[in-house]
Design a protein around this motif. Structure first.
Motif, PDB file in Angstrom:
ATOM      1  N   ILE A 378       0.831  -1.208   0.000  1.00  0.00           N
ATOM      2  CA  ILE A 378       0.000   0.000   0.000  1.00  0.00           C
ATOM      3  C   ILE A 378       0.863   1.255   0.000  1.00  0.00           C
ATOM      4  CG2 ILE A 378      -1.681   1.313   1.345  1.00  0.00           C
ATOM      5  CD1 ILE A 378      -2.820  -1.384   2.308  1.00  0.00           C
ATOM      6  N   VAL A 379       1.925   1.242   0.824  1.00  0.00           N
ATOM      7  CA  VAL A 379       2.824   2.400   0.874  1.00  0.00           C
ATOM      8  C   VAL A 379       3.503   2.616  -0.474  1.00  0.00           C
ATOM      9  CG1 VAL A 379       4.965   3.274   1.892  1.00  0.00           C
ATOM     10  CG2 VAL A 379       3.208   2.255   3.361  1.00  0.00           C
ATOM     11  N   ARG A 384       4.333   6.194  -4.914  1.00  0.00           N
ATOM     12  CA  ARG A 384       4.685   6.402  -6.320  1.00  0.00           C
ATOM     13  C   ARG A 384       3.476   6.763  -7.179  1.00  0.00           C
ATOM     14  NH1 ARG A 384       7.740   2.583  -3.945  1.00  0.00           N
ATOM     15  NH2 ARG A 384       9.997   2.592  -4.340  1.00  0.00           N
ATOM     16  N   ASN A 385       2.333   6.944  -6.506  1.00  0.00           N
ATOM     17  CA  ASN A 385       1.114   7.369  -7.199  1.00  0.00           C
ATOM     18  C   ASN A 385       0.794   6.451  -8.394  1.00  0.00           C
ATOM     19  OD1 ASN A 385      -1.133   8.978  -7.433  1.00  0.00           O
ATOM     20  ND2 ASN A 385      -0.131  10.524  -8.699  1.00  0.00           N
ATOM     21  N   LEU A 386       0.871   5.127  -8.130  1.00  0.00           N
ATOM     22  CA  LEU A 386       0.673   4.152  -9.203  1.00  0.00           C
ATOM     23  C   LEU A 386      -0.773   4.072  -9.665  1.00  0.00           C
ATOM     24  CD1 LEU A 386       2.941   1.216  -7.948  1.00  0.00           C
ATOM     25  CD2 LEU A 386       3.461   2.987  -9.629  1.00  0.00           C
ATOM     26  N   LEU A 470       9.915  -0.770 -10.721  1.00  0.00           N
ATOM     27  CA  LEU A 470      10.189   0.637 -10.445  1.00  0.00           C
ATOM     28  C   LEU A 470      11.674   0.925 -10.255  1.00  0.00           C
ATOM     29  CD1 LEU A 470       7.237   1.281  -7.982  1.00  0.00           C
ATOM     30  CD2 LEU A 470       7.408   2.030 -10.344  1.00  0.00           C
ATOM     31  N   ASP A 471      12.434  -0.098  -9.898  1.00  0.00           N
ATOM     32  CA  ASP A 471      13.865   0.097  -9.670  1.00  0.00           C
ATOM     33  C   ASP A 471      14.590   0.207 -11.015  1.00  0.00           C
ATOM     34  OD1 ASP A 471      16.467   0.154  -8.890  1.00  0.00           O
ATOM     35  OD2 ASP A 471      16.298  -1.532  -7.486  1.00  0.00           O
ATOM     36  N   PRO A 472      15.340   1.307 -11.257  1.00  0.00           N
ATOM     37  CA  PRO A 472      16.044   1.473 -12.549  1.00  0.00           C
ATOM     38  C   PRO A 472      17.004   0.330 -12.845  1.00  0.00           C
ATOM     39  CG  PRO A 472      16.032   3.524 -11.312  1.00  0.00           C
ATOM     40  CD  PRO A 472      15.521   2.487 -10.382  1.00  0.00           C
TER      41      PRO A 472
END
Length: 762
Positions: A378-379, A384-386, A470-472
């Motif tokens: 949830i966090v 990240r406003n997914l 999400l991790d580059p």
């Protein structure tokens, strides 16, 4: 623990009504105690109307006269008259038993102090005490006669098995070999003790044959046939074409099958004998306790005379059960355990299952991990406003259905854990009903352990999926990201079919066998676990459709770019979308047809019609959701309404046994397990409401402006799983009460052989 609770906890659940009603007698003693303490005054007229008072006096007078008559003509087991301390006279008399066609001994107690203050209350107590004791005696004697008959049948079966063993293992000498078998339960005919250990040596070379053994030749094999009931696909097909051969072929396969069936029959028979022995002991202890309470409350000495009668009764003096237990154990050890008594006793007397503290510990840990992972997900989504990202729709169309499959599984397991908890709390014998092996059934903590473990794996995969995306540094590993759900499915499947003795192998094997029986319906004989599992699948239509999506997405779709258009635009996929939803109902319909053909229940014709109506509703509504049209809408609405009404009625009236207008509990049923009757009405209302929600899942009607289509599908599918969990509890409660009404406490095992009509193994 108080004796009343301990007494109830050790009862055989299906025989509960046959035990002494300890609480009822204790209530009568409380009334006597209240009177003696002076908290109430016994009125001269104990009833309101003169007519009722006169009727009560007549009943008391008749009871005293009848008791006096029996004391003169019966067998007086009480102390001699003239003793000033004498409180009761206990007499035995013979009564005709219409069910058994024989005379049975009943007992009557004459209370000699009824003229004293409060004597009427004590008279009522002894009347109730006699009723309970006679009930216990009659039930115990009927069950002893029943096990003796079963023992005689097992004796004949063992005669045939021993002869078949010798015929198969030594065919050249079989014509000259005599199998020395025990007379088992033919004590009346041969004078030998029941259940002597069978001897399989070649007795023609032995001159020191012991007395008490009956010599049975191999001639018995010419008078028996195989009980090959159509229980397997091969036997079912042969039975349909009338080509099922019931003659013996004298091969090792027949010996192995016969041994397996007889071994299970011995185990169930031994369990029934242990139940009977425990029944006699508990009831004797209960009568002793209640009489001690009576002496303490009234300051009398009546327990000695009454317990002397109990000790001299059939309940205490009969030793048939103890002897049968000893001889069953001896025969079982010799013929099914190769003389290994330790192995035999472990099979016949399995140790009680004990709760393991580590299970409780790991359940707590895994649930804690699950909550922590949910918070982390949830966090991550909010940080990240997914929810407003461009890939939200694609994620809900592809990844969400893949992971929601595990959500449905976890929810179903949680509902089953709740079922097990309440079945155990209210003493519903679910282990016996499902037919689990002794002491292998999962408790609610074990089910919670499995569900929480699967929850942790699923949530960890979801979180890893989000982080890798999400991790580059890990964005380039698209294949690994998208394959996580598939890896999880493979892990669950491998654990389920794992042959090693880990992760509750007996239960996994039991589940796989029931699943195979469902797949092969109607070729297997239908048992309760089979159709119960099929009913669970009817509530997991969306899970099955998600499995279909798995195959299409990873087989034909471009999962690296989250492209599922191939699946959505495929006509084959649309057809399979309908077929997958129909399969559970089709299996249940075939099971109903099989049960109808087996002649077990004529109502299965209507039950099968119910599932066919549901199939029609599923097909028409799904076609309407794909093609639309006014005509299709009318047809789908009509079929859906009929199926919903039919299914709701069947759930409440047939499966739960409720809505009985003239029952002791209006609009429910005569016997209830739950103390609060309102729960049943709440459950009926919830079933109707959730059944309507189920229509949305099966009929694919999902439109809401504030939720994605797949999210609404998951919510409605979850409501159906919750409805199924509620249905499970009341369905097994009704089945348990049916077993209680028939005093059915052990499984009925099919025997391997059948004798010719009129043939007796002398």
């Amino acid at each position: 623990m108080k004796f009343g609770k301990e007494f109830a906890s050790q009862m055989v659940p299906e025989w509960r009504e046959a035990y002494m009603n300890y609480n009822y007698l204790k209530t009568l003693l409380k009334q006597i105690l209240i009177f003696h303490r002076g908290q109430i005054r016994l009125p001269e007229n104990p009833v309101n109307s003169p007519a009722k008072a006169a009727a009560l006096k007549r009943r008391v007078s008749l009871f005293r006269a009848f008791s006096g008559l029996t004391s003169r003509n019966g067998n007086n087991n009480s102390p001699k008259k003239g003793n000033e301390d004498e409180v009761i006279l206990v007499s035995a008399m013979q009564e005709a038993d219409e069910e058994q066609g024989d005379d049975v001994q009943s007992y009557q107690t004459v209370f000699l102090r009824s003229s004293e203050d409060g004597g009427d209350l004590e008279l009522v107590f002894f009347r109730g005490l006699d009723h309970e004791f006679n009930k216990v005696i009659h039930f115990y004697k009927s069950k002893v006669l029943e096990v003796v008959k079963q023992a005689e049948e097992l004796s004949n079966q063992m005669d045939a098995l021993i002869a078949l063993r010798i015929k198969v293992t030594n065919p050249t000498a079989a014509a000259a070999v005599a199998a020395a078998v025990s007379s088992y339960f033919n004590e009346r005919n041969t004078g030998s003790n029941p259940l002597e250990v069978i001897q399989e040596e070649q007795q023609e070379k032995r001159s020191d044959v012991r007395k008490g053994y009956k010599m049975a030749s191999l001639e018995v094999l010419s008078h028996v046939k195989i009980n090959a009931a159509p229980e397997t696909p091969v036997s079912t097909v042969k039975n349909v074409f009338k080509s099922l051969n019931l003659d013996l072929h004298f091969n090792t396969r027949e010996v192995r099958n016969a041994e397996e069936k007889l071994k299970q029959a011995f185990i169930e028979f031994h369990e029934k004998l242990r139940f009977l022995k425990n029944y006699a002991f508990l009831n004797q202890l209960a009568f002793s306790k209640i009489m001690k309470k009576y002496d303490k409350i009234t300051s009398r000495n009546a327990s000695d005379a009454y317990m002397k009668m109990v000790e001299e009764s059939y309940l205490s003096q009969s030793d048939e059960v103890s002897k049968l237990i000893e001889r069953v154990e001896a025969a079982f050890v010799k013929h099914f355990c190769n003389g290994n008594r330790h192995q035999g006793m472990d099979t016949l007397r399995p140790k009680a299952k004990r709760d393991k503290h580590r299970v409780t510990f790991f359940v707590g840990c895994l649930f804690g991990f699950s909550l922590a992972l949910m918070v982390a997900i949830i966090v991550s989504i909010h940080a990240r406003n997914l929810l407003k990202s461009e890939g939200r729709t694609k994620y809900m169309d592809t990844i969400f259905p893949l992971y929601s499959l595990f959500g449905f599984l976890v929810l179903h397991m949680l509902m089953y854990a709740g079922n097990v908890y309440f079945w155990t709390r209210y003493r519903v014998n679910y282990s016996f009903i499902f037919g689990f092996k002794q002491r292998t059934e999962l408790g609610f903590k074990e089910v919670l352990l499995l569900s929480s473990g699967l929850s942790v794996l699923t949530l960890a995969a979801v979180l890893s999926n989000l982080e890798m995306e999400l991790d580059p540094e890990t964005q380039s590993y698209k294949a690994v990201t998208e394959l996580l759900p598939l890896f999880l499915v493979i892990v669950v499947i491998l654990i389920t079919i794992c042959p090693f003795d880990i992760f509750y192998r007996a239960n996994r094997f039991f589940l796989l066998v029931c699943l195979w029986h469902c797949i092969c319906a109607p070729l297997y004989a239908v048992t309760l676990p089979d159709f119960f599992l099929a009913d669970q699948f009817t509530s997991q239509v969306q899970l099955l459709r998600n499995l279909q999506f798995y195959v299409c997405y990873y087989g034909w779709g471009d999962f690296k770019t989250r492209n599922a258009e191939t699946c959505k635009n495929s006509e084959v996929y649309d057809v399979l979308f309908i077929v997958i939803a129909v399969i559970p109902y089709w299996i249940r319909a075939l099971q109903c047809i099989r049960r109808l053909c087996d002649g077990r229940d004529s109502t299965q014709a209507l039950n099968g019609l119910k599932y066919f109506s549901t199939i029609a509703a599923v097909v028409t509504r799904t076609i309407y959701s794909q093609k639309r049209g006014t005509t299709l809408k009318i047809i789908s609405a009509s079929t859906s309404s009929v199926a919903t009404i039919f299914s709701t009625y069947w759930d409440i009236v047939m499966d739960w046994g409720l809505l009985c207008k003239d029952s002791e509990n209006p609009w429910l049923r005569d016997k209830l397990i739950l103390p609060n009757k309102s729960i049943y009405f709440i459950a009926m209302v919830l079933n109707v409401i959730l059944r309507l929600a189920w229509m949305q899942t099966v009929l694919d009607f999902h439109e809401a402006p504030f939720l994605h289509k797949n999210a609404l599908i998951a919510i409605v599918a979850s409501l159906e799983i919750i409805r199924r969990g509620i249905w499970n509890f009341f369905r097994l409660e009704n089945e348990h009460l049916n077993n209680v009404g028939k005093f059915r406490a052990v499984k009925s095992v099919p025997l391997p052989f059948s004798y010719e009509d009129g043939y007796k193994n002398l």
